[in-house]
Scaffold this motif. Structure first.
Motif, PDB file in Angstrom:
ATOM      1  N   ILE A  88       0.310   7.306   0.107  1.00 20.58           N
ATOM      2  CA  ILE A  88       1.019   7.536  -1.154  1.00 20.58           C
ATOM      3  C   ILE A  88       0.390   6.732  -2.296  1.00 20.58           C
ATOM      4  O   ILE A  88      -0.337   5.765  -2.067  1.00 20.58           O
ATOM      5  N   ARG A  89       0.705   7.170  -3.516  1.00 24.41           N
ATOM      6  CA  ARG A  89       0.315   6.384  -4.686  1.00 24.41           C
ATOM      7  C   ARG A  89       1.201   5.136  -4.772  1.00 24.41           C
ATOM      8  O   ARG A  89       2.381   5.179  -4.407  1.00 24.41           O
ATOM      9  N   PRO A  90       0.666   4.029  -5.278  1.00 25.72           N
ATOM     10  CA  PRO A  90       1.466   2.793  -5.367  1.00 25.72           C
ATOM     11  C   PRO A  90       2.355   2.768  -6.606  1.00 25.72           C
ATOM     12  O   PRO A  90       2.244   1.883  -7.458  1.00 25.72           O
ATOM     13  N   SER A  91       3.241   3.750  -6.708  1.00 31.17           N
ATOM     14  CA  SER A  91       4.156   3.818  -7.848  1.00 31.17           C
ATOM     15  C   SER A  91       5.508   3.234  -7.460  1.00 31.17           C
ATOM     16  O   SER A  91       5.855   3.141  -6.272  1.00 31.17           O
ATOM     17  N   ILE A 114       1.280   1.985   6.243  1.00 29.48           N
ATOM     18  CA  ILE A 114       1.262   2.345   4.822  1.00 29.48           C
ATOM     19  C   ILE A 114      -0.153   2.232   4.266  1.00 29.48           C
ATOM     20  O   ILE A 114      -0.810   1.189   4.409  1.00 29.48           O
ATOM     21  N   PHE A 115      -0.598   3.316   3.618  1.00 31.55           N
ATOM     22  CA  PHE A 115      -1.908   3.336   2.962  1.00 31.55           C
ATOM     23  C   PHE A 115      -1.705   3.792   1.517  1.00 31.55           C
ATOM     24  O   PHE A 115      -1.227   4.904   1.278  1.00 31.55           O
ATOM     25  N   PHE A 116      -2.064   2.923   0.587  1.00 32.47           N
ATOM     26  CA  PHE A 116      -1.942   3.266  -0.825  1.00 32.47           C
ATOM     27  C   PHE A 116      -3.263   3.833  -1.336  1.00 32.47           C
ATOM     28  O   PHE A 116      -4.341   3.349  -0.984  1.00 32.47           O
ATOM     29  N   SER A 117      -3.170   4.851  -2.185  1.00 31.23           N
ATOM     30  CA  SER A 117      -4.366   5.543  -2.674  1.00 31.23           C
ATOM     31  C   SER A 117      -5.173   4.710  -3.665  1.00 31.23           C
ATOM     32  O   SER A 117      -6.356   4.964  -3.877  1.00 31.23           O
TER      33      SER A 117
END
Length: 648
Positions: A88-91, A114-117
């Motif tokens: 996911i994006r880290p928003s 969890i993997f942030f883009s």
């Protein structure tokens, strides 16, 4: 986490293959360790779903242990016995949704990877750490630094389709432009993080008309983007293990003003014509298949992508070459394939066949069916393109377009064409006038001249405003020297009209092959170390060894992990094709803000072979002519009306 450039055997991996390997093996593959469940749920947002779809198939993710794909913003069923992978994006919104999934006494999933883009802020990391119940359920938390769409083996976009509107909009208020530019810079920087490349950053300098002219925000877009990318790269250099210390590649940053003709001129290569004339939805072509029952034709979606070897072979060829070679291929195939020979023979239904013959037929049938379908599909598409181009009268229009570009035609020739070719479509007239405006912007200064052209072309005031406002994204092309060498029938070669670019020696034997995008010239000069440092300054001081002769470029030999040693790569390119590029010079990246074209992507493939350096094209979007004309130019029409209102 290890990057895909580390490992055991040596085999060159192109830009898209490395992207795919990172997603499948560095991200999904790393979740197989320890006590994790055999099957997992992959949860993504809108952006990361598209990132995955451009690079991986559902079967690819299944092979890596993913049994279900979900969207984070949608309500999902609890699966407390399964682990979840979040990409996911880290928003703030995404982090809150993740915490909602994994907090409390009963979480939706057993464990979370969890993997942030892109890089996550310290505030959001602190937010995750606050909840002890969530923290105990996190098996891994990492930044993938991968926030781009790999649309081609040598091309990517940042998914900023409104970049022209946001960057070239209100010159008095540049707030939207700054936000847009920062997002573009961050996403482009993730390309270099993924490939572990540290570039020499070159950019197109702002053009000052005179000392009294004030530089505006749009004038400085390449300059500001270069600075934004550089800031991100310095952070990556300090945080990513084994990130290069010295420059390992070259980056050239441009905007759409560098070549306003490429987006609207009629290209005659297979790929360009498919997307220009066939009303395709992305890479999807709607094929009509004759009904077996004799009723209405059945419709079938066909993807024209790199997994199709016929498409891969012909996409950058001239349409005439495609038609000629497809006929040869189909003829040779039908004469050499055993199943085809037997099917066409008179004793096809004979019962006197030996076991050996039946075995040969059985073995040949699968190959026969697939290859025949592929060749037949592309033969049909080529015929359809020829038919449409005849109906639209594109040959005469293309001849005029190219004569304009190379200085053999001018305003009088355009007026003559518009008077005699009344059946030309409105879109094609608009594209012709946009080319004219790019070469002769001064012809569109007065209202009277514009009004006469509008009436002659039977275009609306909105269309003409779009033509006139092409100058809002910069002046006409830099190179205005005409030269001789190409024969344009029906045009006076003694004319000294203004040319948008020089003619170049061409090996193409087909008509309408002379046009080339400006970036072809710029990339060649960059590779030779001949690109003007005044017009294209360097943001960082390169090491002296990078700009040597092409033969002296350092050679890269990429090492590929053992899990990637397969006969066919993930994007459909066979191993022998990759072997052509086992040893390449330093990569060249070219970024165009405001949309790139298929002709520019083709040039990058062409120059990769010529220069022996992988040339990767990046942009905010990849635009077909209709998109550029109807979406982007219509916006500039609105801008014009706003300018008129503000000046009253």
């Amino acid at each position: 986490m290890p990057f895909s450039s580390s490992g055991g055997s040596s085999s060159y991996k192109n830009f898209r293959q490395i992207t795919r390997d990172r997603l499948l093996h560095e991200m999904l593959g790393s979740c197989k360790r320890g006590d994790s469940t055999q099957w997992k749920v992959l949860i993504m947002d809108e952006l990361t779903t598209t990132i995955m779809s451009y690079t991986c198939t559902v079967s690819d993710t299944t092979e890596e242990g993913v049994s279900l794909l979900e969207r984070i913003e949608k309500k999902r069923q609890p699966m407390p016995h399964m682990d979840a992978i979040y990409f996911i994006r880290p928003s703030k919104k995404n982090v809150n949704l993740f915490l909602s999934d994994m907090s409390g006494r009963a979480s939706l999933y057993r464990k979370a990877f969890i993997f942030f883009s892109s890089p996550i802020s310290k505030d959001l990391v602190g937010r995750i750490k606050e909840d002890g119940s969530v923290l105990s359920r996190i098996s891994a938390l990492s930044e993938m630094n991968l926030e781009y769409f790999a649309i081609d083996s040598q091309g990517f976009v940042t998914n900023n389709e409104r970049a022209l509107e946001q960057l070239y909009g209100d010159k008095e208020d540049s707030c939207k432009g700054i936000v847009c530019l920062n997002e573009i810079a961050a996403r482009i920087a993730t390309v270099f993080a993924s490939l572990k490349e540290f570039p020499i950053v070159r950019y197109r300098a702002a053009k000052l008309l005179d000392a009294t002219t004030m530089t505006t925000f749009p004038d400085l877009i390449p300059t500001k983007l270069a600075a934004g990318i550089w800031d991100c790269l310095i952070k990556y250099k300090n945080t990513i293990p084994n990130f290069p210390v010295t420059e390992s590649c070259e980056l050239l940053i441009l905007d759409r003003s560098v070549d306003q003709i490429a987006p609207v001129i009629h290209e005659w290569t297979y790929d360009a014509m498919c997307h220009d004339l066939l009303n395709m939805e992305g890479n999807k072509y709607l094929l009509e298949v004759p009904s077996k029952t004799g009723g209405l034709a059945d419709k079938k979606d066909v993807l024209l992508e790199e997994h199709d070897p016929v498409w891969l072979e012909f996409r950058h060829e001239h349409i005439a070459e495609v038609s000629e070679r497809l006929n040869e291929k189909l003829t040779n195939f039908l004469s050499n394939n055993k199943a085809a020979q037997l099917q066409n023979s008179s004793d096809w239904g004979s019962h006197e066949r030996s076991t050996r013959e039946l075995k040969k037929i059985t073995q040949a049938l699968p190959q026969y069916g697939k290859q025949k379908d592929r060749l037949s599909l592309h033969s049909e598409i080529a015929k359809k393109i020829h038919s449409i181009s005849r109906e639209l009268g594109l040959r005469e229009l293309a001849q005029l377009e190219q004569a304009l570009v190379f200085g053999y035609a001018g305003m009088k020739d355009v007026i003559k064409f518009l008077r005699t070719k009344d059946d030309t479509t409105g879109e094609n007239k608009l594209r012709l006038l946009m080319i004219l405006a790019a070469i002769y912007p001064e012809k569109f200064e007065g209202e009277e001249g514009q009004e006469n052209l509008m009436k002659l072309a039977k275009l609306s005031p909105c269309d003409m405003a779009a033509v006139n406002n092409i100058k809002l994204i910069g002046g006409s092309s830099e190179n205005r020297n005409s030269s001789s060498g190409i024969f344009f029938q029906n045009f006076n070669l003694t004319k000294k009209n203004c040319a948008s670019r020089k003619e170049r020696p061409s090996e193409e034997k087909w008509q309408f092959s002379s046009f080339y995008p400006i970036i072809e010239e710029l990339i060649e000069k960059l590779s030779k170390g001949e690109l003007s440092k005044e017009d294209y300054p360097c943001l960082n001081d390169p090491t002296p060894t990078l700009h040597q002769s092409p033969q002296a470029h350092s050679i890269r030999s990429r090492r590929t992990p053992t899990w990637a040693q397969r006969g066919i790569s993930g994007d459909g390119i066979s191993r022998h094709a990759s072997n052509d590029f086992k040893k390449m010079g330093k990569r060249i990246f070219v970024v165009i803000v405001g949309g790139a074209t298929r002709s520019e992507l083709r040039v990058c493939h062409k120059l990769t072979s010529k220069l022996k350096r992988e040339v990767v094209l990046g942009s905010t979007s990849l635009d077909d002519p209709a998109t550029f004309v109807t979406v982007k130019s219509s916006y500039f029409s609105i801008l014009k009306q706003a300018d008129i209102s503000s000046n009253k």
